[in-house]
Design a protein around this motif. Structure first.
Motif, PDB file in Angstrom:
ATOM      1  N   ARG A 153       0.517  -1.237  -0.369  1.00 37.31           N
ATOM      2  CA  ARG A 153      -0.173  -0.128   0.263  1.00 37.31           C
ATOM      3  C   ARG A 153       0.717   1.136  -0.242  1.00 37.31           C
ATOM      4  O   ARG A 153       1.588   1.105   0.266  1.00 37.31           O
ATOM      5  CB  ARG A 153      -0.772   0.080   1.528  1.00 37.31           C
ATOM      6  CG  ARG A 153      -2.214  -1.116   1.400  1.00 37.31           C
ATOM      7  CD  ARG A 153      -3.321  -0.611   2.077  1.00 37.31           C
ATOM      8  NE  ARG A 153      -3.863  -1.709   2.478  1.00 37.31           N
ATOM      9  CZ  ARG A 153      -4.172  -2.466   2.256  1.00 37.31           C
ATOM     10  NH1 ARG A 153      -2.669  -3.345   2.414  1.00 37.31           N
ATOM     11  NH2 ARG A 153      -5.273  -3.781   2.371  1.00 37.31           N
ATOM     12  N   SER A 164      -0.807   9.542  -5.156  1.00 36.24           N
ATOM     13  CA  SER A 164      -0.345   9.807  -6.134  1.00 36.24           C
ATOM     14  C   SER A 164      -0.040   9.744  -7.243  1.00 36.24           C
ATOM     15  O   SER A 164       0.422   9.414  -8.048  1.00 36.24           O
ATOM     16  CB  SER A 164      -2.184  10.000  -6.504  1.00 36.24           C
ATOM     17  OG  SER A 164      -1.754  11.998  -5.845  1.00 36.24           O
ATOM     18  N   GLN A 185       2.432   7.362  -7.889  1.00 35.29           N
ATOM     19  CA  GLN A 185       1.571   5.376  -8.152  1.00 35.29           C
ATOM     20  C   GLN A 185       2.444   5.506  -9.771  1.00 35.29           C
ATOM     21  O   GLN A 185       2.959   4.032  -9.362  1.00 35.29           O
ATOM     22  CB  GLN A 185       0.607   5.858  -8.846  1.00 35.29           C
ATOM     23  CG  GLN A 185      -0.482   4.974  -9.382  1.00 35.29           C
ATOM     24  CD  GLN A 185      -2.023   5.223  -8.673  1.00 35.29           C
ATOM     25  OE1 GLN A 185      -2.528   5.754  -8.375  1.00 35.29           O
ATOM     26  NE2 GLN A 185      -3.068   3.988  -9.510  1.00 35.29           N
ATOM     27  N   SER A 214      -3.995   3.469  -1.580  1.00 32.31           N
ATOM     28  CA  SER A 214      -4.769   3.460  -0.224  1.00 32.31           C
ATOM     29  C   SER A 214      -4.205   4.506   0.489  1.00 32.31           C
ATOM     30  O   SER A 214      -2.972   4.336   1.564  1.00 32.31           O
ATOM     31  CB  SER A 214      -4.445   2.349  -0.113  1.00 32.31           C
ATOM     32  OG  SER A 214      -5.527   2.546   1.461  1.00 32.31           O
ATOM     33  N   GLU A 232     -10.800   0.946  -0.586  1.00 36.76           N
ATOM     34  CA  GLU A 232      -9.551   1.205   0.251  1.00 36.76           C
ATOM     35  C   GLU A 232     -10.091   2.721   1.120  1.00 36.76           C
ATOM     36  O   GLU A 232      -9.696   3.254   0.937  1.00 36.76           O
ATOM     37  CB  GLU A 232      -8.624   1.664  -0.423  1.00 36.76           C
ATOM     38  CG  GLU A 232      -7.239  -0.279  -1.029  1.00 36.76           C
ATOM     39  CD  GLU A 232      -7.151  -0.850   0.532  1.00 36.76           C
ATOM     40  OE1 GLU A 232      -6.833  -0.537   0.853  1.00 36.76           O
ATOM     41  OE2 GLU A 232      -7.665  -1.764   0.167  1.00 36.76           O
ATOM     42  N   GLY A 289      -9.111   5.241  -1.572  1.00 35.06           N
ATOM     43  CA  GLY A 289      -8.046   5.271  -2.451  1.00 35.06           C
ATOM     44  C   GLY A 289      -6.538   6.405  -2.074  1.00 35.06           C
ATOM     45  O   GLY A 289      -6.648   6.076  -0.680  1.00 35.06           O
ATOM     46  N   THR A 322      -8.883   9.669  -4.029  1.00 34.07           N
ATOM     47  CA  THR A 322     -10.946  10.012  -4.766  1.00 34.07           C
ATOM     48  C   THR A 322     -11.678  10.048  -3.262  1.00 34.07           C
ATOM     49  O   THR A 322     -11.493   9.381  -2.511  1.00 34.07           O
ATOM     50  CB  THR A 322     -11.256   8.255  -4.917  1.00 34.07           C
ATOM     51  OG1 THR A 322     -10.187   8.134  -6.096  1.00 34.07           O
ATOM     52  CG2 THR A 322     -12.392   7.687  -5.993  1.00 34.07           C
TER      53      THR A 322
END
Length: 386
Positions: free
Chosen positions: A169, A173, A176, A193, A307, A325, A328
């Motif tokens: 995890r 972002s 990523q 997450s 998540e 996430g 989000t």
């Protein structure tokens, strides 16, 4: 008021290589009246654990002077710690084996530290949710790529003698692409997450005990990769429930539900409450949201892949926001804005604050059910200082 008190004794010092009335609805749905009865969560044959509907200034526990942060345990002997050292640590208690650590939490980002070239130092920080595994390593900023990360992850397994995890995890972002590529090359599932609670609390602890003591520390330096907080979007249709309510559950019952969830391997997500160090009395009511659906199991299964990390009320827009996430946010539910519903929403947020940010999401077949199909323990956490 309860606050987060991270149990830092689990952290190893750096060592060289070592209801809101009626008229509540989901977006795009018609008004949904809520039944006046008290809500039920799962129950045993002898004892029912009940949700309590939140009522303004009545059913919500107010901040209590008796619910305070437990003083930190006696600190270990104050050894001189070299902030330039790295952590390489594995501690398996009881019957746990190296193969039992199947999920890691990872951060790979710059720190408020300058190297001899005047460039920001990057750091890899890895742990598991129980902090049985802890690993840190510094990197210069000119080697930051997926290959470096892939090799570093592989080196952790070699140095600590553990197998590759099934999942990793991460909560940034912006990283990523690099993290996903590195994980894919190693056959590891990358999971964006914010449910990296142990990692986030460890970073906060490291900021105070390691980074600020580093000779290259830059006071006032802002995080290079700040966490996203995007405008909430419309909820996907497969995540709609049919009814929902603001509810409460005694802290003792929350702990029982978490224990039951782990045993039943049901849909949901838990938190290490002992690690959080929350000093909350068993009778204190923890706020949550109960959602009812005739297709509760499919709904819980879909929710399980999101998540989910927290929920909050936007009283200005009369809606409930679900965060999931790493970047989000959904408009999870709406309600008719009135003086009564606004007070009720504010009471729910106040109860959450009184519990140190702890709250939950429960999915049931109906709001009067004795069973819980899905249960997620959630936590409001501020972004890390790095």
């Amino acid at each position: 008021m309860a606050t987060i008190g991270f149990q830092s004794l689990r952290i190893r010092s750096p060592r060289p290589h070592s209801p809101v009335s009626t008229a509540i609805s989901y977006p795009r749905s018609i008004s949904i009246p809520l039944p006046p009865s008290r809500r039920l969560l799962s129950a045993t044959a002898s004892t029912h654990r009940r949700f309590n509907l939140i009522r303004p200034a009545s059913s919500v526990t107010s901040p209590n002077d008796n619910v305070v942060l437990e003083p930190e345990a006696a600190e270990e002997e104050d050894d001189e710690v070299d902030p330039t050292s790295e952590v390489c640590f594995l501690d398996l208690d009881g019957d746990r084996t190296v193969g039992s650590i199947t999920e890691w939490e990872l951060d790979f980002c710059s720190r408020p530290i300058l190297d001899e070239r005047g460039k920001k130092v990057w750091e890899l920080v890895v742990c598991d949710s129980s902090l049985s595994l802890q690993y840190t390593k510094y990197f210069p900023n000119n080697v930051i790529n997926s290959i470096t990360l892939r090799d570093a992850i592989a080196s952790i397994t070699q140095e600590l003698g553990v197998p590759f995890p099934e999942k990793i995890r991460f909560f940034r972002s912006q990283m990523q692409t690099i993290i996903t590529k590195a994980c894919n090359e190693l056959g590891i599932k990358p999971v964006p997450s914010k449910r990296c609670i142990s990692l986030l609390l460890w970073l906060e602890e490291r900021y105070e005990t390691v980074y600020t003591r580093h000779p290259g520390f830059q006071k006032g330096s802002k995080p290079l990769l700040a966490l996203d907080n995007p405008f909430p979007m419309e909820l996907p249709e497969n995540l709609f429930g049919e009814r929902w309510a603001f509810v409460q559950l005694p802290y003792s019952a929350v702990r029982e539900e978490v224990s039951s969830l782990e045993k039943r391997r049901a849909f949901g997500g838990t938190l290490d409450l002992d690690l959080l160090g929350l000093e909350i009395e068993d009778k204190t009511l923890v706020p949550g949201v109960a959602v009812a659906s005739s297709r509760a199991k499919p709904l819980a299964a879909w929710m399980n892949g999101l998540e989910v990390d927290s929920m909050e009320v936007d009283t200005s827009r009369a809606c409930l926001i679900l965060s999931a996430g790493v970047a989000t946010r959904y408009v999870y539910a709406t309600y008719k804005k009135t003086g009564v519903t606004t007070k009720e929403a504010e009471a729910w947020e106040a109860a959450k604050k009184a519990c140190g940010g702890l709250h939950f999401l429960a999915i049931q077949e109906n709001l009067d059910s004795d069973d819980c199909v899905g249960f997620w323990l959630l936590l409001d956490l501020p972004p890390p200082p790095v």
